[in-house]
Design a protein around this motif. Structure first.
Motif, PDB file in Angstrom:
ATOM      1  N   MET A  76       0.830  -1.202   0.000  1.00  0.00           N
ATOM      2  CA  MET A  76       0.000   0.000   0.000  1.00  0.00           C
ATOM      3  C   MET A  76       0.868   1.257   0.000  1.00  0.00           C
ATOM      4  O   MET A  76       0.594   2.226  -0.714  1.00  0.00           O
ATOM      5  N   ALA A  77       1.930   1.224   0.813  1.00  0.00           N
ATOM      6  CA  ALA A  77       2.835   2.371   0.888  1.00  0.00           C
ATOM      7  C   ALA A  77       3.450   2.670  -0.470  1.00  0.00           C
ATOM      8  O   ALA A  77       3.570   3.837  -0.873  1.00  0.00           O
ATOM      9  N   ALA A  78       3.846   1.627  -1.185  1.00  0.00           N
ATOM     10  CA  ALA A  78       4.491   1.812  -2.486  1.00  0.00           C
ATOM     11  C   ALA A  78       3.552   2.413  -3.523  1.00  0.00           C
ATOM     12  O   ALA A  78       4.006   3.003  -4.505  1.00  0.00           O
ATOM     13  N   MET A  79       2.250   2.280  -3.308  1.00  0.00           N
ATOM     14  CA  MET A  79       1.264   2.868  -4.213  1.00  0.00           C
ATOM     15  C   MET A  79       0.781   4.231  -3.728  1.00  0.00           C
ATOM     16  O   MET A  79      -0.004   4.896  -4.415  1.00  0.00           O
ATOM     17  N   GLY A  80       1.214   4.636  -2.550  1.00  0.00           N
ATOM     18  CA  GLY A  80       0.746   5.897  -1.981  1.00  0.00           C
ATOM     19  C   GLY A  80      -0.658   5.813  -1.421  1.00  0.00           C
ATOM     20  O   GLY A  80      -1.331   6.834  -1.243  1.00  0.00           O
ATOM     21  N   ARG A 142      -6.520   8.938  -3.833  1.00  0.00           N
ATOM     22  CA  ARG A 142      -7.251   9.912  -4.657  1.00  0.00           C
ATOM     23  C   ARG A 142      -7.128   9.537  -6.130  1.00  0.00           C
ATOM     24  O   ARG A 142      -6.062   9.106  -6.588  1.00  0.00           O
ATOM     25  N   ALA A 143      -8.207   9.698  -6.863  1.00  0.00           N
ATOM     26  CA  ALA A 143      -8.235   9.313  -8.274  1.00  0.00           C
ATOM     27  C   ALA A 143      -7.070   9.947  -9.029  1.00  0.00           C
ATOM     28  O   ALA A 143      -6.842  11.160  -8.947  1.00  0.00           O
ATOM     29  N   GLY A 144      -6.303   9.102  -9.715  1.00  0.00           N
ATOM     30  CA  GLY A 144      -5.179   9.568 -10.515  1.00  0.00           C
ATOM     31  C   GLY A 144      -3.896   9.803  -9.746  1.00  0.00           C
ATOM     32  O   GLY A 144      -2.881  10.186 -10.347  1.00  0.00           O
ATOM     33  N   ARG A 145      -3.891   9.546  -8.432  1.00  0.00           N
ATOM     34  CA  ARG A 145      -2.699   9.833  -7.627  1.00  0.00           C
ATOM     35  C   ARG A 145      -1.893   8.581  -7.251  1.00  0.00           C
ATOM     36  O   ARG A 145      -0.885   8.710  -6.557  1.00  0.00           O
ATOM     37  N   ALA A 146      -2.322   7.398  -7.651  1.00  0.00           N
ATOM     38  CA  ALA A 146      -1.567   6.185  -7.297  1.00  0.00           C
ATOM     39  C   ALA A 146      -0.155   6.260  -7.862  1.00  0.00           C
ATOM     40  O   ALA A 146       0.061   6.656  -9.016  1.00  0.00           O
ATOM     41  N   LEU A 147       0.830   5.879  -7.043  1.00  0.00           N
ATOM     42  CA  LEU A 147       2.230   5.894  -7.461  1.00  0.00           C
ATOM     43  C   LEU A 147       2.565   4.579  -8.154  1.00  0.00           C
ATOM     44  O   LEU A 147       2.089   3.524  -7.756  1.00  0.00           O
ATOM     45  N   ARG A 148       3.413   4.649  -9.190  1.00  0.00           N
ATOM     46  CA  ARG A 148       3.734   3.463  -9.978  1.00  0.00           C
ATOM     47  C   ARG A 148       5.239   3.362 -10.192  1.00  0.00           C
ATOM     48  O   ARG A 148       5.970   4.331 -10.044  1.00  0.00           O
ATOM     49  N   GLY A 202       4.508   7.023   2.025  1.00  0.00           N
ATOM     50  CA  GLY A 202       3.840   6.732   0.754  1.00  0.00           C
ATOM     51  C   GLY A 202       2.657   7.654   0.535  1.00  0.00           C
ATOM     52  O   GLY A 202       2.471   8.199  -0.571  1.00  0.00           O
ATOM     53  N   LYS A 203       1.846   7.860   1.565  1.00  0.00           N
ATOM     54  CA  LYS A 203       0.690   8.755   1.443  1.00  0.00           C
ATOM     55  C   LYS A 203       1.141  10.197   1.207  1.00  0.00           C
ATOM     56  O   LYS A 203       0.524  10.931   0.420  1.00  0.00           O
ATOM     57  N   TRP A 204       2.213  10.602   1.874  1.00  0.00           N
ATOM     58  CA  TRP A 204       2.745  11.960   1.697  1.00  0.00           C
ATOM     59  C   TRP A 204       3.223  12.183   0.267  1.00  0.00           C
ATOM     60  O   TRP A 204       2.961  13.231  -0.335  1.00  0.00           O
ATOM     61  N   LEU A 205       3.889  11.186  -0.298  1.00  0.00           N
ATOM     62  CA  LEU A 205       4.374  11.300  -1.672  1.00  0.00           C
ATOM     63  C   LEU A 205       3.214  11.359  -2.653  1.00  0.00           C
ATOM     64  O   LEU A 205       3.237  12.140  -3.613  1.00  0.00           O
ATOM     65  N   ALA A 206       2.179  10.545  -2.430  1.00  0.00           N
ATOM     66  CA  ALA A 206       1.016  10.575  -3.320  1.00  0.00           C
ATOM     67  C   ALA A 206       0.310  11.924  -3.234  1.00  0.00           C
ATOM     68  O   ALA A 206      -0.129  12.482  -4.246  1.00  0.00           O
TER      69      ALA A 206
END
Length: 329
Positions: A76-80, A142-148, A202-206
């Motif tokens: 989950m962290a890696a995806m933000g 948030r829509a469109g904010r997932a980290l990849r 992860g959430k902070w980065l997203a």
């Protein structure tokens, strides 16, 4: 013969108070939960198999539960993403007692509570030989904010979030039944048994909205760096002397006459984050991150999908030699 329904009720009985909107809870054919409007659902699953991912000689039951939750939280962290709900399925052999299963759930619940994750169901079946645990976790972003992994670009800084190799060094102590060094290096054992995933970062980065490529370090830097390079089609250059090592792992490696960078690069299960970020953004924002972001290299032009490392001033291709989950411990 265990009564499956009685056991499930016993395992759910110790669950922390539910803090998220559960419409239909565990006990029905399926759970029904509510997700926030304007968010997308993030789903991941991890399986831990006795003798492949853990040994009873090295992991206490509560540690097994904690670590299973940590592995999923790290995804989950890696995806933000913000983790929300989980389901746990068990395949249990006859040589595991109900009291041990209760302890597994206790460890899982301890870490779940720290991140407000609610267990809303799962399954329990018999296994002929080994214990198998599969946790499926849901999160929201948030829509469109997932980290990849696929957004790294030339000129980016490569960073990690904490010290590397601690978990692998702790496992080395445990596998050698080294009581003296266990007492000398309790932090290494703790790093292996009870890692803390970087969910907050992860959430902070997203939330930053910046172009961040991110991967969690479950299989070792050497594997995770290649995954970013492959997904983004870029060339990563890492500098070995910039890899952060704890004083504990350095001291233990010195005692064992081993190279701590082998654990740092290939050991895995640190559950830190490895990522890339635009250099200008990193220079302005990294210092204000909720946890450390340590630069260890950069993305350069030239050949795509490659990872090199600088050792003693010499560049060489980084061997892709992280932990292989098909191999026994």
């Amino acid at each position: 013969m265990r009564d499956e329904f009685v056991l499930i009720q016993q395992l759910l009985a110790q669950r922390p108070p539910v803090t998220r909107p559960v419409v239909v809870d565990a006990g029905d054919d399926a759970a029904v939960v509510s997700m926030a409007p304007g968010y997308q659902v993030v789903i991941s699953s991890d399986t831990m198999v006795e003798t492949v991912h853990f040994l009873r000689a090295t992991m206490r039951p509560a540690d097994i539960g904690w670590k299973l939750m940590a592995a999923n939280l790290s995804d989950m962290a890696a995806m933000g993403a913000t983790p929300t709900f989980a389901l746990l399925s068990l395949a249990v052999p006859s040589n595991w007692s109900e009291s041990e299963l209760v302890e597994i759930y206790k460890g899982l619940y301890q870490l779940a509570a720290k991140h407000e994750v609610t267990l809303v169901g799962g399954d329990t079946v018999s296994s002929p030989h080994t214990l198998v645990l599969t946790l499926t976790i849901l999160g929201e972003v948030r829509a469109g904010r997932a980290l990849r992994r696929s957004t790294a670009e030339k000129g980016d800084i490569v960073f990690v979030t904490g010290t590397l190799g601690d978990s692998a060094a702790g496992l080395n102590i445990l596998l050698h039944h080294d009581e003296e060094r266990s007492e000398l290096h309790p932090k290494l054992l703790q790093a292996h048994r009870r890692p803390h995933p970087c969910v907050t970062l992860g959430k902070w980065l997203a939330a930053s909205g910046e172009r961040i490529a991110l991967n969690d370090i479950s299989d070792g830097i050497s594997q995770e760096a290649w995954e970013i390079a492959d997904a983004s089609g870029v060339h990563l250059l890492l500098e070995q002397d910039k890899l952060p090592l704890s004083k504990e792992v350095i001291a233990y490696a010195d005692q064992m006459q081993m190279d701590p960078y082998e654990w740092a690069l290939h050991g895995g299960e640190d559950f830190q984050l490895l990522g890339t970020a635009p250099a200008t953004w990193f220079q302005r924002k990294a210092a204000s991150a909720p946890t450390p972001m340590i630069p260890i290299g950069y993305v350069e032009s030239g050949r795509g999908s490659e990872v090199e490392i600088v050792r003693s001033g010499e560049r060489e291709q980084l061997t892709r030699a992280g932990y292989n989950h098909g191999r026994k411990r």
